[in-house]
Design an enzyme around this catalytic site. Structure first.
Site, PDB file in Angstrom:
ATOM      1  N   SER A   1       0.803  -1.226   0.000  1.00  0.00           N
ATOM      2  CA  SER A   1       0.000   0.000   0.000  1.00  0.00           C
ATOM      3  C   SER A   1       0.835   1.276   0.000  1.00  0.00           C
ATOM      4  O   SER A   1       2.036   1.239   0.270  1.00  0.00           O
ATOM      5  CB  SER A   1      -0.896   0.014   1.238  1.00  0.00           C
ATOM      6  OG  SER A   1      -0.089   0.065   2.399  1.00  0.00           O
TER       7      SER A   1
ATOM      8  N   ASP B   1       2.012  -9.292  12.564  1.00  0.00           N
ATOM      9  CA  ASP B   1       3.035  -8.356  12.079  1.00  0.00           C
ATOM     10  C   ASP B   1       3.309  -7.265  13.115  1.00  0.00           C
ATOM     11  O   ASP B   1       3.422  -6.083  12.779  1.00  0.00           O
ATOM     12  CB  ASP B   1       2.611  -7.740  10.737  1.00  0.00           C
ATOM     13  CG  ASP B   1       3.789  -7.134   9.965  1.00  0.00           C
ATOM     14  OD1 ASP B   1       4.956  -7.443  10.304  1.00  0.00           O
ATOM     15  OD2 ASP B   1       3.543  -6.348   9.029  1.00  0.00           O
TER      16      ASP B   1
END
Length: 350
Positions: free
Chosen positions: A52, A157
């Protein structure tokens, strides 16, 4: 021919998703409603990731400052998963709030709109944090992890880049749910998740039946880097070397004990690079520059997080009950109005 690895199951929140309707976790069937991106005017680029590009923006309908995450072309399934997880977690403690899902009217590129956080770059911030600050922010991060785990979701993450901190307002948000996944007992997951320095041993030895405890390893790595002022704490050159760096601290005998317990066969490449290492004492990492951040409670907590055996790691809730956080719990149990003042006062006093 190597036999199958032994099974494993989360010690907490194992059945959360099986107790919910399929609609809650079946993200592939989810149909997000996409609004029009024209409501948002991009102001400046904040950063870019693998999946992104992220911008600060203004919602022109109400002048609200927001963050717009424009998704790069990836599988629809991955986008659906991120959206479904963000919707399920909306309103959760210290979880970044999803405000809107929109598409560019021309390119049809999907974008996610979030609340804006005035983040201080962690590389600068971590250098100025006091002992109390570290306890405070770790406790806030644990609230976010216990919340998502209680909702049947692993973040996968956890790392400083994904923990936004507005130090002025003492506000923390766990962001980037693009790798997050629903936990189902006995499911085998992709080990190509998390960022190298924060990957748990289970990922590095290709053990797929992992669970929420993966996030607790990553949090342990963050805690170690903060109290020892060593960023990152385990600094591997590649995924193989990453396990070697861990073994140099936690010991090779202990690693082999873990592999034996879960019937894990190690990649033959490790035979050439692992060597033999004794377990190091956490005290070995103390020096004049970090001594003021280290305490017996900090080392005890760290020791209970950075364990090879994922089932032995503290859960988020257990970690929150650790004596390391007593000063934070004590502060947070004071009347609300005094909290911000008390916190800044304590910080200034140190």
């Amino acid at each position: 021919m190597p036999g199958p690895a032994a099974g494993s199951r989360a010690r907490v929140y194992a059945e959360v998703n099986s107790l919910r309707s399929r609609e809650y976790w079946d993200y592939e069937a989810h149909v997000p409603s996409w609004g029009n991106q024209d409501d948002y005017q991009l102001v400046r680029k904040l950063g870019r990731g693998k999946y992104s590009e992220v911008f600060e923006a203004i919602n022109i309908t109400n002048n609200e400052r927001v963050v717009v995450k424009i998704l790069k072309p990836v599988k629809k399934k991955k986008i659906k998963r991120e959206v479904k997880i963000l919707e399920n977690l909306r309103g959760g403690t210290n979880i970044i709030k999803l405000i809107d899902t929109v598409k560019d009217p021309v390119s049809k590129t999907p974008a996610l709109v979030f609340e804006y956080i005035n983040n201080t770059d962690f590389k600068q911030l971590y250098q100025i944090l006091t002992d109390f600050d570290i306890r405070f922010y770790m406790y806030e991060l644990l609230k976010a992890l216990d919340y998502c785990h209680s909702k049947g979701i692993m973040h996968r993450d956890v790392k400083p880049h994904n923990v936004m901190i507005d130090h002025q307002q003492k506000k923390l948000r766990l962001i980037d749910w693009g790798l997050a996944e629903f936990y189902h007992p006995a499911q085998e997951y992709n080990v190509r998740v998390a960022s190298r320095y924060f990957k748990g041993p289970e990922l590095l030895v290709d053990y797929q039946m992992y669970d929420y405890s993966l996030d607790m390893w990553s949090l342990g790595c963050m805690l170690a880097s903060m109290i020892f002022r060593r960023e990152p704490f385990f600094h591997g050159q590649d995924n193989y070397d990453q396990l070697v760096r861990i073994a140099k601290v936690l010991g090779t005998e202990e690693l082999y004990g873990y592999l034996k317990k879960y019937h894990i066969d190690l990649d033959p490449h490790f035979n050439d690079i692992l060597g033999q290492h004794s377990r190091k004492r956490w005290e070995n990492f103390i020096h004049s520059e970090n001594r003021h951040l280290v305490s017996p409670e900090a080392l005890d907590l760290l020791d209970k997080l950075l364990r090879y055996d994922h089932q032995q790691r503290l859960t988020a809730k257990e970690a929150m009950e650790h004596p390391y956080f007593y000063p934070v719990v004590k502060e947070q149990s004071q009347p609300c109005a005094d909290n911000a003042v008390l916190s800044s006062g304590l910080t200034a006093a140190r």
